[in-house]
Scaffold this active site. Sequence first.
Site: not given
Ligand code: SDX
Length: 431
Positions: A308, A366
């Site tokens: 998140h 989710d």
């Molecule tokens: C919602 O914003 C809100 O409030 C949203 C929400 C709401 O109520 O409106 O809470 C609802 O959208 C919840 C999130 C639902 N999405 C998912 O579950 C999809 C999976 N999650 C990721 O796509 C991700 O965690 C996000 C999009 C939710 C957040 O992404 P960020 O904050 O941009 O974080 P990032 O992509 O920069 O990740 C940081 C690191 C990265 O690794 P490095 O580059 O540091 O090596 O964490 C890794 C990412 O690759 N990472 C994950 C991951 N989420 C982040 N690796 C594996 N699986 C994951 N799910």
Amino acid sequence: MSEKKFELTCLETGKKSTAEVRSGTLGPSVLSIASLPKEHGLFAFDPGFMATASCESKITFIDGEAGVLLYRGIPIEQLAEKSSFLEVAYLLVNGELPTAEQLAEFTHAIQYHTMINESLLRFFNGFQYNAHPMAMLSGVVASLAAFYHDSMDINNPRHREIFAHRIIAKIPTIAAAAYKHALGQPFIYPRNDLDYCANLLHMFFAVPCEPYEVDPVSAQALDLLFILHADHEQNASTSTVRLAGSTGANPYAAISAGISALWGPAHGGANEAVLAMLEQIGTVENVPKFIARAKDRNDPFRLMGFGHRVYKNYDPRATIIRAMCHKVLAKLGKSDNPLFELALRLEEIALKDEYFVERRLYPNVDFYSGIIYSAIGIPQSMFTVMFAIARTVGWVAHWQEMISDPTMKIGRPRQLYTGPTQRDYVEIDKR
Ligand code: SDX
């Protein structure tokens, strides 16, 4: 509030300027950078708005470190235990919990706006049976703007109130019409003797040829899920509604823009993606393989429902939903739900893995919601639609807050340009 100052100095030229720090009632203060272009000829650069506060708001507060979520100051845990979705809708839109009389009036207003114009129903005939419900929802919601010319003065508080009642009331009806269209079944009209969630389930699952009894456990579970999904400060879809609304666009068009933004798998589309992922993993024995894929930078696979932007702790909503799963599945006689068992084991394994621990990736709202949606009979294709129904309340609250702010300005970010410098047109025979 609180006027601390920051001094900004250009180290090359020595030019100095001060920037005001503003503090809110909770959470980090903000640095006002409005003078940067004038004082230093600079824009702030923050792709993805990782460190940017886009507005001032009194609606929802999140503390990502502590895993706190407050709607108008009230903890989500208390609202989940004691409130109802329509009472939370009133709280978010109006700022205070309603009296019994106010809640009765609000409930009546919503109930008597649940029907949609009959010609709107004909819109669905234009969609293929396999159209994604989110595409139908965003299209038909935008079309509501074509029907309500009598109450479209966004500067008229009464028109804003009528819009709020209409969209909160009609979004379940439109969602149900999309679902019935996909099934090839006749549309079921809303009923004024059912409460909000029971009405939705009735419109989803009733058929004209026999009576349909709404299961109270399912209606109660849906009401709680809607409370948890109602608002979440400046998330991507809410920011989309604010940006679209800031142009003075018709509010139904702004809500439709929010629905489209929510659809993405990185946002509200994740609940549908989680179930697909759990089905793809299939058994606990496959979990390590998928965890390895989620950690592999060269593999686009991510653990859906994990991570998140704000919560670097457990999403408080996920905690509540996980506990709910146990209760709802038991009440529905589905305790041995294999996907729930798999989700629990997946979480357990992931949260012991250095990659997830280091990056502070926890289950979000989710991760478990789809387990409950499935258990109450909602198909995966409709999961994000459920999210949109609940989040419509938050979108309305934020739209109202923005439009009624006399200092509101159209949202218009700038950029860092890295394209070609000026050059001349070249005739085609000289290229
Ligand atoms: C919602 O914003 C809100 O409030 C949203 C929400 C709401 O109520 O409106 O809470 C609802 O959208 C919840 C999130 C639902 N999405 C998912 O579950 C999809 C999976 N999650 C990721 O796509 C991700 O965690 C996000 C999009 C939710 C957040 O992404 P960020 O904050 O941009 O974080 P990032 O992509 O920069 O990740 C940081 C690191 C990265 O690794 P490095 O580059 O540091 O090596 O964490 C890794 C990412 O690759 N990472 C994950 C991951 N989420 C982040 N690796 C594996 N699986 C994951 N799910």
